[in-house]
Design an enzyme around this catalytic site. Structure first.
Site, mmCIF file in Angstrom:
data_model
loop_
_atom_site.group_PDB
_atom_site.id
_atom_site.type_symbol
_atom_site.label_atom_id
_atom_site.label_comp_id
_atom_site.label_asym_id
_atom_site.label_seq_id
_atom_site.Cartn_x
_atom_site.Cartn_y
_atom_site.Cartn_z
ATOM 1 N N HIS A 177 -7.512 4.663 2.951
ATOM 2 C CA HIS A 177 -7.035 3.649 2.006
ATOM 3 C C HIS A 177 -7.134 4.284 0.622
ATOM 4 C CE1 HIS A 177 -7.006 0.356 4.975
ATOM 5 N NE2 HIS A 177 -8.098 0.932 5.461
ATOM 6 N N THR A 178 -6.030 4.900 0.202
ATOM 7 C CA THR A 178 -6.075 5.712 -1.016
ATOM 8 C C THR A 178 -6.356 4.883 -2.260
ATOM 9 O OG1 THR A 178 -3.660 5.536 -1.246
ATOM 10 C CG2 THR A 178 -4.526 7.437 -0.047
ATOM 11 N N CYS A 179 -5.973 3.605 -2.226
ATOM 12 C CA CYS A 179 -6.223 2.765 -3.402
ATOM 13 C C CYS A 179 -7.714 2.641 -3.676
ATOM 14 C CB CYS A 179 -5.620 1.376 -3.208
ATOM 15 S SG CYS A 179 -3.826 1.390 -3.009
ATOM 16 N N PHE A 180 -8.508 2.618 -2.589
ATOM 17 C CA PHE A 180 -9.952 2.406 -2.720
ATOM 18 C C PHE A 180 -10.752 3.687 -2.503
ATOM 19 C CE2 PHE A 180 -7.929 -1.380 -0.809
ATOM 20 C CZ PHE A 180 -8.066 -2.249 -1.872
#
Length: 878
Positions: free
Chosen positions: A842-845
């Protein structure tokens, strides 16, 4: 307009200036002298005295001797006057003309006889006259004794209400003054505040909105001594009067600011100045005085209020000397606040308002001093003597500058020591004293330009306190502030502070999804579709931020946007697309391709490229490319030198350098056969271009070879790509908060600074640093899977680590600060998936979902798959 010089200042007179008026004035009707001096410190008495003796002479805000013709006496009175002096002397103020008469009479004389004498002197019909004393109209049949007229009393004459100019305005002002006088006598009037405000509104409503017509109305307001009367009410001891006056003055000031056009602000500023002069004798911390002073400062700060330096300066409605007292007062208050901030940085006090107001008053003051200094260069001795008092004030400002600079040196030392002691956390509040230090330094920088050697003194302090200055910039420099001045000498800043100041020129990314510019892009058409979304829209739609999604892929959010930035920049700077050329010695560096014109859309693509780079900086994404020095220097508006082309074209650099270093005799022998021309390849064929008119016939020799090399550099590295650079700069400026700052942005940075902002860290990623900034969810640090993971990562090449990091976070190049520079810590999450599955992210997090693999070999195999570029740089499809 008349003026009085005294105590080092030229000023438009006002009833309560800090300067003493002449102590005596001659009365023309009796030859006697009126003594204006008074030992009383009571402001109320002073204001009443002002109303008795002030003479406008038909001009706004001026002082002159009281001029009154001899009052005609009746025959009986004349006979009596031969033997004794009349029992009463009183003053009659002509509200419609703004001057004052001195009259003599007996207590038993009637009011009607006074009206008759006024008619004889002024020609005003008796039926148009009204005499007002202590707020009440005197009746014809009354005697002066019955009206309680005292010696030296002040009466108001309202006359010619039908024939004078602006009779309604005079009437309204007279009504307001009458109401105020009654309140000052202690009368309880119902709805007094509403009445006074209503009269003020009526007066403003009838004031014309064009400057020429409005001038008369401002003169009436001043001639009636309305400011003095309202301040008298403010000082009145009776309950409610002070609040009524406070509210009325604020109402008048705020109404003028909101309803009058800017061209009337100069006249309005004179009225506010009068209020300030009256109120400042109370106390500099008086709320109403501070309000009026702040208003005056904000008016002076704008270009619509003119300030002058001499009596003859007809444009100068407010003299520079009028401003000095406020500057001294604010500077002294500022020094006191700074002393308190040394004891407790959380102290704010009046620091913010004092800095704001001081800045406002300094704008016209600096301008006036600059004009005066230029005039003094060619002034005669007599003119220098005339301006000696202004010169004294100029020197006083220099003394204030030195004192403030010394105090700021102390404050910066305190900041530095607090940072060293790690005390900053408890003091790091948004509105503490430290937050105003940069604003104070900026004002000192502006003042320093007025005095020889002062600027060096300032820079010496800033250089000595460099660490503190940089911390203040990073913590307190805001987007709406102007701090570019500090970059005049970059030696007082570091990369972190310069980056912060540069990024403040870009808009802030919005949090609201509806304000973001949405893009849905096919990976196979990445460059073309990105061009349509970014290059073909209005810049305003891009300044709020971007929302990115790839077609047929399920991922959205900041991680996807970071990947798009990285990938689209790789395409833009891909030499195969003919927009940019890589430097031979450093393939990360690029400059515009002179042959890009083969594509008819190349200039539009350069503008698109400038927008993308600005947006990447705005979103703080490191894209892995950097600009060549030749390109950077042109964006900053600098001249290109021989050393600048070293990386762009090492071969030409070497050739040009040899020409400059060759033996003069060899060059002069024409052995090289050089003339002022250059061969250029255009679409597959070569042509000769003259470097200057008639260049084919100009032989290169030892005396003109430097010019020859300069022209070669200009033609090859500037002229050939000038259109491309211009369009890139325009595209970059499209994203800036102010497009005119495009050169300033690059001027504020060193090339190395921009390298770090665009590319990020050049160091090999440290596994230990990576591990120190990773958290675990579902795993313990002692679990075998975690131990295997870091062991496998430690054996990867630097490039494989970057690919894995990109898969995990959509960040391939870390910030210069390393992992601490990321938006948050990384985390490894225990995935419930079977070990047959690859890890997910989950690249956003910044979260890596790692299955609990049963062996090190299986984990290594799965991670090997992830570190292939075509896997690590994509998301799952639908």
């Amino acid at each position: 307009m008349s003026f009085i010089r005294n105590h080092g200042g030229v000023f438009h007179g006002g009833p309560t200036t800090d300067h003493h008026l002449p102590s005596k004035r001659k009365l023309e009707d009796s030859g006697s002298l009126i003594d204006d001096s008074s030992d009383s410190n009571d402001l109320m008495s002073d204001l009443v005295s002002v109303r008795m003796r002030k003479d406008e002479g038909g001009a706004v805000n001026s002082w002159s001797p009281i001029k009154t013709p001899l009052s005609p006496l009746s025959e009986t009175q004349s006979q009596r006057s031969l033997s004794i002096w009349p029992h009463l002397q009183f003053f009659v103020r002509m509200m419609s003309e703004g001057n004052t008469m001195v009259m003599h009479a007996f207590p038993e004389d009637s009011v009607k006889s006074i009206h008759q004498r006024i008619q004889h002197i002024k020609g005003i019909p008796i039926h148009e006259q009204r005499l007002i004393y202590m707020g009440k109209q005197l009746q014809f049949e009354q005697t002066l004794a019955e009206c309680s007229i005292q010696n030296d009393a002040s009466l108001q004459l309202v006359g010619r209400m039908r024939s004078t100019e602006h009779p309604q305005a005079w009437q309204v002002m007279n009504d307001m003054i009458s109401v105020v006088y009654r309140m000052c006598r202690g009368e309880s009037l119902p709805n007094a505040l509403k009445t006074v405000k209503g009269l003020i509104d009526s007066y403003l409503n009838m004031t014309p909105r064009d400057s020429d017509s409005a001038l008369g109305y401002f003169q009436i307001f001043m001639s009636c001594s309305a400011p003095a009367v309202l301040v008298m009410l403010y000082l009145s001891p009776f309950t409610g009067n002070k609040d009524c006056a406070d509210s009325s003055v604020r109402h008048f000031v705020n109404s003028c600011r909101s309803t009058l056009s800017e061209e009337l602000h100069s006249q309005f500023a004179l009225v506010v100045l009068e209020f300030c002069k009256l109120l400042r004798r109370l106390h500099c911390d008086d709320p109403l005085y501070m309000f009026c002073r702040s208003t005056l400062g904000s008016l002076l700060e704008t270009d619509c209020v003119c300030c002058g330096t001499t009596e003859e300066d007809v444009k100068g409605l407010i003299l520079v000397q009028d401003i000095f007292p406020f500057v001294r007062e604010l500077a002294n208050s500022l020094l006191s606040d700074l002393d308190l901030s040394l004891e407790s940085p959380t102290y704010a006090g009046h620091l913010y308002s004092d800095v704001r107001d001081l800045r406002a008053f300094l704008v016209p003051l600096r301008s006036g001093i600059s004009v005066q200094q230029s005039l003094m260069v060619s002034a005669t001795d007599e003119e220098r003597h005339t301006d000696a008092m202004l010169t004294e004030e100029i020197e006083n400002l220099h003394f204030l500058y030195i004192e403030l600079l010394s105090k700021m040196d102390e404050c910066l030392k305190k900041v530095d020591s607090s940072l060293a002691d790690q005390e900053i956390t408890e003091w790091d509040t948004p509105y503490n004293a430290w937050s105003q230090y940069l604003s104070i330094l900026k004002e000192l920088h502006q003042i320093s330009k007025l005095y020889d050697g002062a600027e060096e003194e300032l820079w010496n302090v800033l250089t000595r306190q460099r660490s503190a200055v940089c911390q203040l910039i990073v913590r307190y420099a805001k987007r709406n502030d102007e701090h570019h001045w500090i970059l005049e000498r970059k030696c007082v800043t570091n990369f972190e502070s310069r980056r912060h100041l540069a990024l403040l020129m870009l808009p802030e990314v919005k949090d609201d999804y509806e304000e973001l510019h949405e893009m849905l892009i096919d990976r196979s058409q990445l460059l073309a579709e990105s061009f349509e979304y970014i290059g073909r829209v209005e810049p305003e739609s891009l300044r709020g931020g971007l929302f990115m999604e790839f077609k047929n892929e399920e991922a959205t959010g900041p991680g996807v946007l970071r990947e798009w930035f990285f990938l689209v920049c790789q395409e833009i700077f891909n030499p195969q697309n003919a927009l940019f050329v890589a430097c031979p010695n450093d393939k990360r560096r690029f400059f515009p391709n002179p042959a890009s014109k083969v594509d008819p859309l190349h200039l539009e693509y350069f503008r698109f490229s400038g927008r993308v780079i600005a947006l990447a900086l705005m979103h703080r994404v490191h894209v892995g490319v950097v600009l060549d020095r030749v390109f950077f220097q042109q964006l900053a508006g600098n001249e290109i030198t021989l050393e600048d082309i070293r990386d762009a074209d090492p071969h030409l650099y070497s050739s040009y350098k040899q020409i400059l270093e060759m033996d003069p005799g060899f060059i002069d022998s024409d052995s090289l056969g050089l003339t002022f021309v250059r061969e250029v390849e255009q679409l597959g064929h070569r042509e000769v271009v003259e470097l200057c008119p008639g260049g084919k016939n100009i032989v290169v020799h030892s005396k003109n070879r430097e010019n020859y090399v300069d022209l070669l550099i200009q033609d090859h590295f500037v002229t050939s790509i000038s259109e491309q650079v211009s369009q890139f700069a325009k595209g970059f400026g499209d994203i800036l908060s102010n497009s005119s700052l495009e050169s300033s942005f690059f001027q504020s940075l060193d090339l190395k600074d921009l390298d770090w902002m665009l590319h990020g860290s050049e160091d090999i990623i440290s596994v230990e640093d990576w591990k120190a900034h990773t958290e675990y969810q579902g795993y313990e640090e002692t679990d075998p899977q975690i131990s295997w993971f870091w062991e496998i990562l430690g054996r990867m090449t630097g490039e494989k680590r970057r690919v894995l990091l990109f898969f995990w976070t959509s960040v391939k190049y870390l910030p210069v600060e390393g992992f601490p520079g990321l938006a948050s810590s990384l985390s490894i999450y225990r995935s419930p998936e079977h070990e047959d599955h690859l890890p997910t992210s989950h690249t956003c997090f910044y979260r890596l979902c790692l299955p609990a693999y049963s062996s090190r070999a299986i984990m290594q195999d799965r991670l090997k798959v992830l570190t292939q570029d075509h896997i690590g740089c994509s998301f799952g499809t639908w």
